[in-house]
Scaffold this active site. Sequence first.
Site, PDB file in Angstrom:
ATOM      1  N   ASN A  26       0.873  -1.176   0.000  1.00  0.00           N
ATOM      2  CA  ASN A  26       0.000   0.000   0.000  1.00  0.00           C
ATOM      3  C   ASN A  26       0.909   1.224   0.000  1.00  0.00           C
ATOM      4  OD1 ASN A  26      -1.854   1.992   0.443  1.00  0.00           O
ATOM      5  ND2 ASN A  26      -2.691   1.124   2.341  1.00  0.00           N
ATOM      6  N   ARG A  56     -12.064  15.606   8.049  1.00  0.00           N
ATOM      7  CA  ARG A  56     -12.827  16.015   6.859  1.00  0.00           C
ATOM      8  C   ARG A  56     -14.237  16.430   7.255  1.00  0.00           C
ATOM      9  NH1 ARG A  56     -11.330  10.634   4.124  1.00  0.00           N
ATOM     10  NH2 ARG A  56      -9.208  10.985   3.403  1.00  0.00           N
TER      11      ARG A  56
END
Length: 396
Positions: free
Chosen positions: A7, A241
């Site tokens: 990843n 966020r």
Amino acid sequence: MKILVLNCGSSSLKYQLIDMENEEVLAKGLCERIGQDGAVLTHKPEGKEKYVKETPMPDHQVAVQLVLDALMDTEHGVIADAKEIGAVGHRVLHAGQKYSKSIVVDEKVKAVIRECFPLGPLHNPANLIGIEACEKALPGTPNVAVFDTAFHQTMPPKAYMYAVPYNWYEDYDIRRYGFHGTSHAFVSARAIEFAGLDPENSKVIVCHLGNGSSISAVLNGKCIDTSMGLTPLEGLPMGTRSGDIDPAIVQFVANKEGKSVDEMLNILNKKSGMLAVSGKSSDFRDLNDGMDNGDERCKLALEIFCYKVAKYIGSYIAALHGVDAIAFTAGVGENDSVVRKMVIEYFDYMGIKLDEEENNKRGDDRYISTSDSSVKILVIPTNEELRIARETQELV
Ligand code: AMP
């Protein structure tokens, strides 16, 4: 077969080497600060001492080679030869509308990942660099791309289209894509299996609640809606966020504070959410501590979060025409019993009942609903690496 799962982020690289005979993790680790000063490799071989090495990593190619060296090291290693690695599974953020499944990487696939750079500007370039580094370091070993967006490609147009000028979709691919797909795929499949549901006749809602959070509605094993959109900014409020807001706020505050659209988006991605409401932290452990100690803004942050999670669940019950199981996963979903309770309380009118004792326990896959609850509630720890490894093995 042993599969290496990678990843790659812009300055990091996480890895796991998994033996698919028994799905055991042989080693895992992380390269941090790639391309920066103070780069460091942390390597954790199963059953051996953790190994930390600070060494220059000018690029991902060097980082991949360091990982391979660590895996084969006589002291800290777990394999004798790189040939033991049968394939590499790469987490790739964005495939646009091109792929709804994982795929063995060739030049065409790399071109698609490159075409999707504008849709995933932070992740896709790093993902491609990781793939190319493996092609060089492990010639002949297949690379498989497992896309974060793939699971959500089964959404119908009414779920993925925005009500904006149609040419934005035609010319710029503006639509909802969704993310955390590997996790939603893993957890929904496991929830169906664990709850003994008919895979062809099942309605599951997956709440992936972590630092980034998203919810998906899964009908008969296929995603029909999810809360993230063109980017991971849409949907639930998250650690930093904002989630859904009135887009007019961007213009309003930009005018007030003389900020550019890019600066506004940076604030909505990195300085909003739980961090902004609480004024303290993006970490749910801190928010819980704050609420316990009478901090009103920590309490408000948790209330906003749980209310929004409940609203999404409610809307997905409508989208699915019912629900058989609701599964919680990821850092918050797996560990935060207070959040789960605050969410499920909204559904008492439907006979959805939480078993408080089970909710407060820790452990692996489990029910946290009472036996007479109208809907099964589960906690299923996510395992994106294992899902990537399984998909990689299937393809090679
Ligand atoms: P993830 O993005 O899935 O790794 O989740 C990370 C987040 O999980 C952290 O930011 C914490 O807010 C949250 N978390 C981890 N452990 C706990 C816990 N025991 N209780 C509450 N929240 C937790």
